[in-house]
Design a protein around this motif. Structure first.
Motif, PDB file in Angstrom:
ATOM      1  N   SER A  18       0.829  -1.218   0.000  1.00 25.18           N
ATOM      2  CA  SER A  18       0.000   0.000   0.000  1.00 25.18           C
ATOM      3  C   SER A  18       0.864   1.270   0.000  1.00 25.18           C
ATOM      4  O   SER A  18       0.686   2.150  -0.853  1.00 25.18           O
ATOM      5  CB  SER A  18      -0.933   0.002   1.209  1.00 25.18           C
ATOM      6  OG  SER A  18      -0.174  -0.005   2.407  1.00 25.18           O
ATOM      7  N   ARG A  38      15.402  -1.633   6.783  1.00 21.94           N
ATOM      8  CA  ARG A  38      16.212  -2.191   7.853  1.00 21.94           C
ATOM      9  C   ARG A  38      17.471  -2.846   7.289  1.00 21.94           C
ATOM     10  O   ARG A  38      17.377  -3.603   6.315  1.00 21.94           O
ATOM     11  CB  ARG A  38      15.403  -3.248   8.597  1.00 21.94           C
ATOM     12  CG  ARG A  38      15.665  -3.190  10.084  1.00 21.94           C
ATOM     13  CD  ARG A  38      15.115  -4.350  10.801  1.00 21.94           C
ATOM     14  NE  ARG A  38      13.726  -4.654  10.479  1.00 21.94           N
ATOM     15  CZ  ARG A  38      12.867  -5.075  11.390  1.00 21.94           C
ATOM     16  NH1 ARG A  38      13.236  -5.161  12.647  1.00 21.94           N
ATOM     17  NH2 ARG A  38      11.653  -5.405  11.053  1.00 21.94           N
ATOM     18  N   ILE A  72      18.745   1.971   7.391  1.00 18.77           N
ATOM     19  CA  ILE A  72      18.883   2.617   8.704  1.00 18.77           C
ATOM     20  C   ILE A  72      18.235   1.707   9.738  1.00 18.77           C
ATOM     21  O   ILE A  72      17.091   1.280   9.555  1.00 18.77           O
ATOM     22  CB  ILE A  72      18.158   3.989   8.745  1.00 18.77           C
ATOM     23  CG1 ILE A  72      18.736   4.955   7.704  1.00 18.77           C
ATOM     24  CG2 ILE A  72      18.230   4.599  10.148  1.00 18.77           C
ATOM     25  CD1 ILE A  72      17.979   6.292   7.618  1.00 18.77           C
ATOM     26  N   ALA A  98       2.455  -1.127  11.235  1.00 17.80           N
ATOM     27  CA  ALA A  98       1.317  -1.512  12.073  1.00 17.80           C
ATOM     28  C   ALA A  98       1.047  -0.383  13.071  1.00 17.80           C
ATOM     29  O   ALA A  98       1.975   0.359  13.437  1.00 17.80           O
ATOM     30  CB  ALA A  98       1.641  -2.807  12.799  1.00 17.80           C
ATOM     31  N   ARG A 104       6.507   3.493  18.884  1.00 16.08           N
ATOM     32  CA  ARG A 104       7.453   2.643  19.632  1.00 16.08           C
ATOM     33  C   ARG A 104       8.897   2.912  19.208  1.00 16.08           C
ATOM     34  O   ARG A 104       9.823   2.765  19.991  1.00 16.08           O
ATOM     35  CB  ARG A 104       7.121   1.153  19.438  1.00 16.08           C
ATOM     36  CG  ARG A 104       5.909   0.690  20.221  1.00 16.08           C
ATOM     37  CD  ARG A 104       5.834  -0.837  20.299  1.00 16.08           C
ATOM     38  NE  ARG A 104       5.589  -1.454  19.014  1.00 16.08           N
ATOM     39  CZ  ARG A 104       4.388  -1.577  18.443  1.00 16.08           C
ATOM     40  NH1 ARG A 104       3.315  -1.105  19.056  1.00 16.08           N
ATOM     41  NH2 ARG A 104       4.241  -2.158  17.260  1.00 16.08           N
ATOM     42  N   LYS A 136      -3.628  -5.193  12.558  1.00 12.51           N
ATOM     43  CA  LYS A 136      -2.803  -5.279  11.353  1.00 12.51           C
ATOM     44  C   LYS A 136      -3.711  -5.701  10.198  1.00 12.51           C
ATOM     45  O   LYS A 136      -4.611  -6.526  10.398  1.00 12.51           O
ATOM     46  CB  LYS A 136      -1.715  -6.331  11.517  1.00 12.51           C
ATOM     47  CG  LYS A 136      -0.599  -5.916  12.465  1.00 12.51           C
ATOM     48  CD  LYS A 136       0.512  -6.935  12.433  1.00 12.51           C
ATOM     49  CE  LYS A 136       1.663  -6.474  13.310  1.00 12.51           C
ATOM     50  NZ  LYS A 136       2.790  -7.408  13.287  1.00 12.51           N
ATOM     51  N   VAL A 137      -3.456  -5.178   9.027  1.00 12.08           N
ATOM     52  CA  VAL A 137      -4.374  -5.452   7.917  1.00 12.08           C
ATOM     53  C   VAL A 137      -3.617  -5.692   6.618  1.00 12.08           C
ATOM     54  O   VAL A 137      -2.666  -4.978   6.303  1.00 12.08           O
ATOM     55  CB  VAL A 137      -5.353  -4.262   7.741  1.00 12.08           C
ATOM     56  CG1 VAL A 137      -6.116  -4.372   6.439  1.00 12.08           C
ATOM     57  CG2 VAL A 137      -6.337  -4.221   8.911  1.00 12.08           C
ATOM     58  N   ASP A 168      -4.807  -2.353  -1.060  1.00  7.46           N
ATOM     59  CA  ASP A 168      -3.422  -1.878  -0.970  1.00  7.46           C
ATOM     60  C   ASP A 168      -3.147  -0.751  -1.958  1.00  7.46           C
ATOM     61  O   ASP A 168      -2.921   0.394  -1.583  1.00  7.46           O
ATOM     62  CB  ASP A 168      -2.453  -3.029  -1.259  1.00  7.46           C
ATOM     63  CG  ASP A 168      -2.264  -3.926  -0.052  1.00  7.46           C
ATOM     64  OD1 ASP A 168      -2.510  -3.461   1.066  1.00  7.46           O
ATOM     65  OD2 ASP A 168      -1.858  -5.075  -0.230  1.00  7.46           O
TER      66      ASP A 168
END
Ligand code: CAO
Length: 415
Positions: A18, A38, A72, A98, A104, A136-137, A168
Protein backbone atom coordinates in the motif's frame (compact mmCIF):
# COMPACT_ATOMS: atom_id res chain seq x y z
CA UNK A 1 11.51 18.89 -19.23
CA UNK A 2 10.89 19.37 -15.49
CA UNK A 3 8.63 17.18 -13.37
CA UNK A 4 5.48 18.09 -11.47
CA UNK A 5 6.99 17.29 -8.04
CA UNK A 6 10.54 18.47 -8.72
CA UNK A 7 12.11 19.62 -5.44
CA UNK A 8 9.83 17.52 -3.20
CA UNK A 9 11.78 15.07 -1.06
CA UNK A 10 10.01 12.06 0.43
CA UNK A 11 11.19 10.01 3.40
CA UNK A 12 9.70 6.70 2.30
CA UNK A 13 9.24 4.57 5.38
CA UNK A 14 6.84 2.19 3.65
CA UNK A 15 6.82 -1.54 3.05
CA UNK A 16 4.80 -4.28 1.33
CA UNK A 17 2.29 -2.82 -1.15
CA UNK A 18 0.00 0.00 0.00
CA UNK A 19 2.65 2.54 1.05
CA UNK A 20 5.13 1.69 -1.75
CA UNK A 21 2.36 2.19 -4.34
CA UNK A 22 1.92 5.72 -3.04
CA UNK A 23 5.60 6.65 -2.96
CA UNK A 24 6.27 5.07 -6.36
CA UNK A 25 3.59 7.29 -7.81
CA UNK A 26 5.12 10.36 -6.18
CA UNK A 27 8.52 9.34 -7.59
CA UNK A 28 7.00 9.05 -11.06
CA UNK A 29 5.63 12.56 -10.64
CA UNK A 30 9.16 13.76 -9.97
CA UNK A 31 9.69 13.60 -6.19
CA UNK A 32 13.04 12.42 -4.79
CA UNK A 33 11.95 9.32 -2.87
CA UNK A 34 14.37 7.91 -0.30
CA UNK A 35 13.26 4.49 0.85
CA UNK A 36 14.40 3.64 4.38
CA UNK A 37 14.86 -0.07 5.05
CA UNK A 38 16.21 -2.19 7.85
CA UNK A 39 19.91 -3.14 7.31
CA UNK A 40 20.40 -6.70 6.09
CA UNK A 41 16.69 -7.43 5.59
CA UNK A 42 14.99 -4.55 3.85
CA UNK A 43 11.36 -4.54 2.80
CA UNK A 44 10.01 -8.07 3.40
CA UNK A 45 8.71 -8.18 -0.17
CA UNK A 46 12.28 -8.24 -1.54
CA UNK A 47 12.31 -11.91 -0.53
CA UNK A 48 8.63 -12.81 -1.03
CA UNK A 49 7.22 -14.69 -4.05
CA UNK A 50 10.71 -14.96 -5.51
CA UNK A 51 11.01 -16.41 -9.01
CA UNK A 52 14.84 -16.21 -9.10
CA UNK A 53 16.83 -17.32 -6.02
CA UNK A 54 18.68 -14.51 -4.25
CA UNK A 55 17.28 -11.78 -6.50
CA UNK A 56 14.79 -9.04 -5.52
CA UNK A 57 11.30 -10.37 -6.25
CA UNK A 58 9.00 -8.93 -8.89
CA UNK A 59 6.71 -8.05 -5.98
CA UNK A 60 9.38 -5.64 -4.74
CA UNK A 61 10.79 -4.40 -8.03
CA UNK A 62 7.36 -3.58 -9.47
CA UNK A 63 6.41 -1.40 -6.48
CA UNK A 64 9.66 0.48 -5.91
CA UNK A 65 10.77 2.01 -9.18
CA UNK A 66 12.47 5.41 -9.33
CA UNK A 67 13.43 5.34 -5.63
CA UNK A 68 16.72 5.42 -3.73
CA UNK A 69 17.34 2.89 -0.95
CA UNK A 70 19.00 3.73 2.35
CA UNK A 71 19.44 1.25 5.20
CA UNK A 72 18.88 2.62 8.70
CA UNK A 73 18.36 0.70 11.94
CA UNK A 74 16.11 2.98 13.94
CA UNK A 75 16.63 0.85 17.03
CA UNK A 76 20.24 2.11 17.23
CA UNK A 77 20.94 5.69 18.43
CA UNK A 78 23.18 6.25 15.39
CA UNK A 79 20.36 5.14 13.12
CA UNK A 80 17.94 7.51 14.82
CA UNK A 81 20.45 10.36 14.36
CA UNK A 82 20.49 9.67 10.61
CA UNK A 83 16.71 9.44 10.49
CA UNK A 84 16.37 12.75 12.36
CA UNK A 85 18.56 14.42 9.77
CA UNK A 86 16.37 12.98 7.04
CA UNK A 87 13.28 14.28 8.85
CA UNK A 88 14.90 17.72 8.95
CA UNK A 89 15.47 17.78 5.21
CA UNK A 90 12.44 15.98 3.77
CA UNK A 91 9.03 17.43 2.94
CA UNK A 92 6.95 14.31 3.53
CA UNK A 93 7.27 11.13 5.57
CA UNK A 94 5.14 8.25 4.31
CA UNK A 95 4.68 5.15 6.47
CA UNK A 96 2.46 2.11 6.68
CA UNK A 97 3.68 0.34 9.78
CA UNK A 98 1.32 -1.51 12.07
CA UNK A 99 -0.53 0.83 14.46
CA UNK A 100 1.81 2.09 17.20
CA UNK A 101 5.06 0.89 15.55
CA UNK A 102 6.24 4.41 14.67
CA UNK A 103 5.57 5.65 18.22
CA UNK A 104 7.45 2.64 19.63
CA UNK A 105 10.46 3.69 17.52
CA UNK A 106 10.22 7.13 19.18
CA UNK A 107 9.18 8.79 15.94
CA UNK A 108 6.07 10.50 17.28
CA UNK A 109 4.25 13.40 15.63
CA UNK A 110 5.66 15.67 18.35
CA UNK A 111 9.20 14.43 17.69
CA UNK A 112 8.83 15.09 13.96
CA UNK A 113 7.21 18.49 14.51
CA UNK A 114 10.02 19.58 16.83
CA UNK A 115 12.55 18.84 14.08
CA UNK A 116 10.55 19.97 11.05
CA UNK A 117 7.19 21.71 11.51
CA UNK A 118 6.70 21.78 7.72
CA UNK A 119 6.79 18.00 7.46
CA UNK A 120 3.73 16.18 6.18
CA UNK A 121 3.32 12.77 7.84
CA UNK A 122 1.25 10.44 5.71
CA UNK A 123 0.06 7.05 6.93
CA UNK A 124 -1.80 4.03 5.66
CA UNK A 125 -3.51 2.05 8.40
CA UNK A 126 -5.96 -0.81 8.07
CA UNK A 127 -8.71 1.03 9.94
CA UNK A 128 -9.40 4.55 11.13
CA UNK A 129 -10.32 5.31 14.77
CA UNK A 130 -12.81 2.74 16.08
CA UNK A 131 -13.01 -0.87 17.24
CA UNK A 132 -10.37 -2.19 14.83
CA UNK A 133 -7.88 0.68 14.90
CA UNK A 134 -5.11 -1.45 16.42
CA UNK A 135 -5.41 -4.28 13.90
CA UNK A 136 -2.80 -5.28 11.35
CA UNK A 137 -4.37 -5.45 7.92
CA UNK A 138 -3.56 -6.95 4.53
CA UNK A 139 -5.32 -6.51 1.18
CA UNK A 140 -8.12 -9.02 1.49
CA UNK A 141 -9.00 -7.98 5.03
CA UNK A 142 -9.61 -4.48 3.69
CA UNK A 143 -11.67 -5.80 0.78
CA UNK A 144 -13.86 -7.69 3.25
CA UNK A 145 -14.20 -4.86 5.78
CA UNK A 146 -14.75 -2.19 3.13
CA UNK A 147 -17.81 -3.79 1.55
CA UNK A 148 -16.18 -5.15 -1.62
CA UNK A 149 -16.34 -8.86 -0.76
CA UNK A 150 -19.98 -8.90 0.37
CA UNK A 151 -21.03 -7.28 -2.91
CA UNK A 152 -18.75 -9.28 -5.23
CA UNK A 153 -19.37 -12.80 -6.54
CA UNK A 154 -22.09 -14.85 -8.14
CA UNK A 155 -25.57 -14.17 -6.87
CA UNK A 156 -25.82 -17.61 -5.24
CA UNK A 157 -22.15 -17.88 -4.23
CA UNK A 158 -19.93 -16.97 -1.28
CA UNK A 159 -18.38 -13.48 -0.86
CA UNK A 160 -15.44 -12.98 -3.23
CA UNK A 161 -12.36 -10.78 -3.21
CA UNK A 162 -11.27 -9.20 -6.49
CA UNK A 163 -7.92 -9.47 -8.23
CA UNK A 164 -7.59 -5.68 -8.40
CA UNK A 165 -5.66 -4.65 -5.27
CA UNK A 166 -8.14 -2.04 -4.19
CA UNK A 167 -7.16 -2.37 -0.53
CA UNK A 168 -3.42 -1.88 -0.97
CA UNK A 169 -2.82 -0.07 -4.25
CA UNK A 170 -6.24 1.62 -4.02
CA UNK A 171 -5.35 3.06 -0.62
CA UNK A 172 -1.89 4.08 -1.83
CA UNK A 173 -3.54 6.13 -4.55
CA UNK A 174 -5.81 7.83 -2.05
CA UNK A 175 -2.83 8.62 0.17
CA UNK A 176 -0.86 10.10 -2.73
CA UNK A 177 -3.70 12.51 -3.44
CA UNK A 178 -3.84 13.49 0.24
CA UNK A 179 -0.09 14.19 0.21
CA UNK A 180 -0.24 16.36 -2.89
CA UNK A 181 -3.18 18.31 -1.36
CA UNK A 182 -1.25 18.77 1.91
CA UNK A 183 1.79 20.00 -0.02
CA UNK A 184 -0.44 22.54 -1.75
CA UNK A 185 -2.02 23.67 1.53
CA UNK A 186 1.47 24.07 2.98
CA UNK A 187 2.24 26.67 0.33
CA UNK A 188 -0.35 28.91 2.11
CA UNK A 189 -0.17 27.69 5.71
CA UNK A 190 3.57 27.05 5.95
CA UNK A 191 2.73 24.04 8.15
CA UNK A 192 2.86 20.31 7.78
CA UNK A 193 -0.06 18.09 8.76
CA UNK A 194 -1.00 14.46 9.26
CA UNK A 195 -2.58 12.62 6.32
CA UNK A 196 -4.33 9.32 7.02
CA UNK A 197 -5.80 6.90 4.50
CA UNK A 198 -7.38 3.89 6.23
CA UNK A 199 -7.69 0.88 3.93
CA UNK A 200 -11.29 0.15 4.98
CA UNK A 201 -12.28 3.73 4.09
CA UNK A 202 -10.49 3.64 0.73
CA UNK A 203 -12.20 0.37 -0.25
CA UNK A 204 -15.56 1.76 0.85
CA UNK A 205 -14.93 4.85 -1.25
CA UNK A 206 -14.37 2.57 -4.23
CA UNK A 207 -17.59 0.72 -3.29
CA UNK A 208 -19.56 3.98 -3.09
CA UNK A 209 -22.16 2.76 -5.58
CA UNK A 210 -22.95 -0.22 -3.35
CA UNK A 211 -23.88 2.08 -0.46
CA UNK A 212 -26.06 3.90 -3.00
CA UNK A 213 -27.74 0.55 -3.77
CA UNK A 214 -28.14 -0.26 -0.07
CA UNK A 215 -30.24 2.87 0.39
CA UNK A 216 -32.23 2.22 -2.78
CA UNK A 217 -32.93 -1.31 -1.52
CA UNK A 218 -34.07 -0.05 1.88
CA UNK A 219 -36.50 2.36 0.22
CA UNK A 220 -37.88 0.19 -2.61
CA UNK A 221 -37.05 -3.41 -1.46
CA UNK A 222 -35.84 -4.30 -4.95
CA UNK A 223 -33.02 -3.53 -7.38
CA UNK A 224 -34.28 -3.90 -10.93
CA UNK A 225 -30.90 -4.14 -12.66
CA UNK A 226 -29.66 -6.94 -10.38
CA UNK A 227 -29.78 -10.61 -11.48
CA UNK A 228 -32.14 -11.37 -8.55
CA UNK A 229 -34.85 -9.35 -10.35
CA UNK A 230 -37.57 -10.27 -11.27
CA UNK A 231 -37.62 -13.91 -10.12
CA UNK A 232 -35.37 -14.02 -7.02
CA UNK A 233 -35.68 -12.56 -3.54
CA UNK A 234 -33.88 -9.59 -2.01
CA UNK A 235 -32.76 -9.60 1.62
CA UNK A 236 -31.82 -6.66 3.82
CA UNK A 237 -28.38 -5.96 2.35
CA UNK A 238 -27.13 -5.33 -1.19
CA UNK A 239 -26.63 -8.79 -2.69
CA UNK A 240 -23.83 -10.01 -4.93
CA UNK A 241 -24.61 -9.10 -8.51
CA UNK A 242 -22.54 -11.54 -10.53
CA UNK A 243 -21.38 -9.71 -13.63
CA UNK A 244 -24.34 -7.36 -13.87
CA UNK A 245 -23.18 -3.84 -14.62
CA UNK A 246 -24.64 -2.39 -11.46
CA UNK A 247 -25.29 0.88 -13.26
CA UNK A 248 -28.15 2.35 -15.22
CA UNK A 249 -27.08 0.52 -18.38
CA UNK A 250 -27.47 -3.26 -18.01
CA UNK A 251 -24.46 -5.35 -18.98
CA UNK A 252 -23.18 -8.91 -18.86
CA UNK A 253 -20.19 -11.10 -19.69
CA UNK A 254 -21.00 -13.21 -22.75
CA UNK A 255 -19.25 -16.19 -24.33
CA UNK A 256 -17.46 -15.69 -27.63
CA UNK A 257 -16.22 -18.14 -30.25
CA UNK A 258 -13.65 -20.49 -28.74
CA UNK A 259 -14.90 -20.22 -25.16
CA UNK A 260 -14.84 -24.02 -24.76
CA UNK A 261 -11.02 -24.03 -24.89
CA UNK A 262 -10.04 -20.46 -24.02
CA UNK A 263 -10.96 -19.31 -20.48
CA UNK A 264 -10.87 -15.68 -21.64
CA UNK A 265 -12.95 -15.92 -24.83
CA UNK A 266 -15.60 -13.59 -23.44
CA UNK A 267 -16.79 -10.05 -24.01
CA UNK A 268 -18.47 -7.56 -21.70
CA UNK A 269 -21.57 -6.31 -23.46
CA UNK A 270 -23.56 -3.25 -22.38
CA UNK A 271 -27.09 -2.75 -23.69
CA UNK A 272 -26.87 1.03 -23.58
CA UNK A 273 -30.32 2.50 -24.23
CA UNK A 274 -29.06 4.91 -26.89
CA UNK A 275 -27.87 2.06 -29.14
CA UNK A 276 -30.65 -0.46 -28.48
CA UNK A 277 -31.97 -0.32 -32.10
CA UNK A 278 -28.42 -0.94 -33.38
CA UNK A 279 -28.02 -3.92 -31.03
CA UNK A 280 -31.28 -5.41 -32.32
CA UNK A 281 -30.12 -5.02 -35.92
CA UNK A 282 -26.63 -6.48 -35.26
CA UNK A 283 -28.03 -9.63 -33.63
CA UNK A 284 -30.80 -9.97 -36.23
CA UNK A 285 -33.76 -9.12 -33.98
CA UNK A 286 -35.08 -6.03 -35.79
CA UNK A 287 -38.56 -6.89 -34.51
CA UNK A 288 -37.47 -6.05 -30.94
CA UNK A 289 -37.03 -2.37 -31.82
CA UNK A 290 -40.79 -1.75 -31.77
CA UNK A 291 -41.85 -4.67 -29.58
CA UNK A 292 -43.52 -3.34 -26.40
CA UNK A 293 -41.70 -6.01 -24.32
CA UNK A 294 -38.28 -4.65 -25.34
CA UNK A 295 -38.89 -1.10 -26.54
CA UNK A 296 -38.02 0.84 -23.39
CA UNK A 297 -35.19 0.36 -20.87
CA UNK A 298 -37.84 -0.13 -18.16
CA UNK A 299 -39.57 -2.90 -20.12
CA UNK A 300 -36.25 -4.61 -20.87
CA UNK A 301 -35.37 -4.90 -17.17
CA UNK A 302 -38.02 -7.65 -16.92
CA UNK A 303 -36.33 -9.65 -19.69
CA UNK A 304 -32.59 -9.10 -19.22
CA UNK A 305 -31.76 -12.81 -18.94
CA UNK A 306 -33.41 -13.82 -22.27
CA UNK A 307 -32.04 -10.67 -23.94
CA UNK A 308 -28.46 -11.50 -22.96
CA UNK A 309 -28.96 -15.17 -23.89
CA UNK A 310 -29.98 -14.05 -27.38
CA UNK A 311 -27.09 -11.60 -27.72
CA UNK A 312 -24.76 -14.38 -26.59
CA UNK A 313 -25.98 -16.59 -29.43
CA UNK A 314 -24.57 -13.86 -31.68
CA UNK A 315 -21.29 -13.26 -29.74
CA UNK A 316 -20.61 -17.02 -29.80
CA UNK A 317 -20.35 -16.80 -33.59
CA UNK A 318 -17.46 -14.28 -33.37
CA UNK A 319 -14.18 -14.21 -31.52
CA UNK A 320 -13.94 -11.38 -28.99
CA UNK A 321 -11.90 -9.14 -31.30
CA UNK A 322 -14.26 -9.64 -34.26
CA UNK A 323 -17.21 -8.86 -32.00
CA UNK A 324 -15.46 -5.70 -30.75
CA UNK A 325 -14.83 -4.50 -34.28
CA UNK A 326 -18.45 -4.95 -35.34
CA UNK A 327 -19.96 -3.51 -32.15
CA UNK A 328 -17.66 -0.49 -32.09
CA UNK A 329 -18.89 0.53 -35.55
CA UNK A 330 -22.27 1.09 -33.92
CA UNK A 331 -20.87 2.70 -30.75
CA UNK A 332 -22.15 -0.23 -28.71
CA UNK A 333 -20.13 -0.17 -25.45
CA UNK A 334 -18.30 -3.47 -25.03
CA UNK A 335 -14.93 -4.76 -23.89
CA UNK A 336 -12.91 -7.92 -24.48
CA UNK A 337 -11.94 -10.00 -21.44
CA UNK A 338 -8.16 -9.68 -21.77
CA UNK A 339 -5.80 -12.12 -20.14
CA UNK A 340 -2.63 -10.87 -18.42
CA UNK A 341 -0.71 -12.46 -21.31
CA UNK A 342 -2.66 -10.44 -23.87
CA UNK A 343 -2.16 -7.26 -21.84
CA UNK A 344 1.58 -7.91 -21.45
CA UNK A 345 2.05 -8.05 -25.22
CA UNK A 346 -0.50 -5.39 -26.26
CA UNK A 347 1.48 -2.91 -28.43
CA UNK A 348 -0.64 0.15 -27.59
CA UNK A 349 0.03 -0.26 -23.85
CA UNK A 350 3.76 -0.45 -24.58
CA UNK A 351 3.58 2.70 -26.70
CA UNK A 352 1.89 4.75 -23.96
CA UNK A 353 4.35 3.58 -21.30
CA UNK A 354 1.67 1.79 -19.30
CA UNK A 355 3.45 -1.53 -19.79
CA UNK A 356 7.21 -1.01 -19.63
CA UNK A 357 10.26 -3.23 -19.90
CA UNK A 358 12.88 -2.42 -17.28
CA UNK A 359 16.44 -3.72 -16.93
CA UNK A 360 17.67 -4.71 -13.48
CA UNK A 361 21.31 -5.50 -12.56
CA UNK A 362 20.63 -8.86 -10.91
CA UNK A 363 17.27 -9.83 -12.40
CA UNK A 364 17.74 -8.74 -16.02
CA UNK A 365 14.79 -7.52 -18.08
CA UNK A 366 11.25 -7.68 -16.71
CA UNK A 367 7.88 -6.13 -17.44
CA UNK A 368 6.19 -3.67 -15.17
CA UNK A 369 3.19 -1.37 -15.10
CA UNK A 370 4.29 2.22 -15.65
CA UNK A 371 2.56 5.38 -14.52
CA UNK A 372 -1.12 5.18 -15.45
CA UNK A 373 -1.48 8.94 -14.90
CA UNK A 374 -0.23 10.92 -17.89
CA UNK A 375 0.80 14.56 -17.41
CA UNK A 376 1.62 16.41 -20.63
CA UNK A 377 4.32 18.55 -18.98
CA UNK A 378 5.64 15.90 -16.61
CA UNK A 379 6.38 12.72 -18.53
CA UNK A 380 7.35 9.60 -16.58
CA UNK A 381 10.48 7.61 -17.24
CA UNK A 382 10.39 4.35 -15.29
CA UNK A 383 13.75 3.41 -13.78
CA UNK A 384 14.57 0.20 -11.91
CA UNK A 385 14.05 -0.35 -8.19
CA UNK A 386 17.14 0.13 -5.99
CA UNK A 387 19.17 -2.69 -4.49
CA UNK A 388 19.05 -2.81 -0.69
CA UNK A 389 21.07 0.12 0.67
CA UNK A 390 22.36 1.03 -2.79
CA UNK A 391 22.21 4.75 -1.98
CA UNK A 392 23.16 4.74 1.71
CA UNK A 393 26.57 6.37 1.19
CA UNK A 394 25.21 8.85 -1.37
CA UNK A 395 22.29 9.99 0.82
CA UNK A 396 24.29 10.12 4.06
CA UNK A 397 26.90 12.18 2.19
CA UNK A 398 24.16 14.59 1.08
CA UNK A 399 22.99 14.80 4.71
CA UNK A 400 26.48 15.95 5.73
CA UNK A 401 27.92 12.73 7.17
CA UNK A 402 31.64 12.28 6.46
CA UNK A 403 33.17 9.01 5.20
CA UNK A 404 34.54 8.17 8.67
CA UNK A 405 31.17 8.75 10.30
CA UNK A 406 29.48 6.52 7.75
CA UNK A 407 32.05 3.76 8.38
CA UNK A 408 31.46 4.02 12.14
CA UNK A 409 27.68 3.89 11.69
CA UNK A 410 28.07 0.85 9.45
CA UNK A 411 30.38 -0.90 11.92
CA UNK A 412 27.76 -0.34 14.63
CA UNK A 413 24.97 -1.81 12.43
CA UNK A 414 23.13 1.53 12.51
CA UNK A 415 23.06 1.82 8.70
N1 CAO B 1 14.81 -0.28 11.81
C1 CAO B 1 14.43 -0.91 12.92
N2 CAO B 1 13.21 -1.47 13.08
C2 CAO B 1 12.35 -1.38 12.04
C3 CAO B 1 12.71 -0.73 10.86
C4 CAO B 1 13.99 -0.17 10.74
N3 CAO B 1 14.39 0.47 9.64
N4 CAO B 1 11.65 -0.82 10.00
C5 CAO B 1 10.68 -1.48 10.63
N5 CAO B 1 11.10 -1.84 11.87
C6 CAO B 1 10.35 -2.57 12.90
C7 CAO B 1 9.21 -1.77 13.45
O1 CAO B 1 9.68 -0.88 14.42
C8 CAO B 1 8.35 -2.88 14.06
O2 CAO B 1 8.91 -3.21 15.31
P1 CAO B 1 8.03 -3.35 16.66
O3 CAO B 1 6.94 -4.34 16.34
O4 CAO B 1 9.04 -3.86 17.63
O5 CAO B 1 7.48 -2.03 17.00
C9 CAO B 1 8.63 -4.05 13.15
O6 CAO B 1 9.71 -3.66 12.31
C10 CAO B 1 7.53 -4.55 12.28
O7 CAO B 1 6.69 -3.54 11.75
P2 CAO B 1 5.19 -3.88 11.36
O8 CAO B 1 4.47 -4.35 12.60
O9 CAO B 1 4.61 -2.75 10.64
O10 CAO B 1 5.40 -5.10 10.33
P3 CAO B 1 4.65 -6.51 10.24
O11 CAO B 1 5.39 -7.24 9.18
O12 CAO B 1 4.51 -7.21 11.53
O13 CAO B 1 3.18 -6.13 9.73
C11 CAO B 1 1.60 -5.16 8.21
C12 CAO B 1 2.95 -5.86 8.39
C13 CAO B 1 1.47 -4.75 6.76
C14 CAO B 1 0.48 -6.13 8.59
C15 CAO B 1 1.54 -3.91 9.13
O14 CAO B 1 2.65 -3.12 8.86
C16 CAO B 1 0.28 -3.09 8.95
O15 CAO B 1 -0.81 -3.46 9.41
N6 CAO B 1 0.41 -1.92 8.30
C17 CAO B 1 -0.68 -0.98 8.11
C18 CAO B 1 -1.66 -1.46 7.09
C19 CAO B 1 -1.02 -1.72 5.76
O16 CAO B 1 -0.35 -0.90 5.17
N7 CAO B 1 -1.30 -2.89 5.25
C20 CAO B 1 -1.00 -3.19 3.87
C21 CAO B 1 0.20 -3.95 3.73
S1 CAO B 1 0.34 -4.40 2.02
O17 CAO B 1 -0.58 -5.77 1.92
Amino acid sequence: MGKALDGVRILDFTHVQSGPTCTQLLAWLGADVIKVERPGEGDATRGQLRDIPGVDSLYFTMLNHNKRSVTINTKKPGGMAVLDRLIATCDVMVENFAPGALDRMGITWEHIQAINPRMIVASVKGFGPGPYEDCKVYENVAQCAGGAASTTGLEDGIPMVTGAQIGDSGTGLHLALGIVAALYQRTHSGRGQKVLAPMQDAVLNLCRVKLRDQQRLERTHTLHEFPQYPDGKFGEAVPRAGNASGGGQPGSILRCKGWEADPNAYIYFITQAAVWPAICRVIGEEGWVDDDAFKTPQARLLHLKPIFRRIEQWTMTKDKYEAMEILNKYDIPCGPILSMKEIAYEPSLRETGTVVEVDHPTRGKYLTVGNPIKLSDSPTEVTRSPLLGEHTDEVLGQLGFGADEISALRADGAV
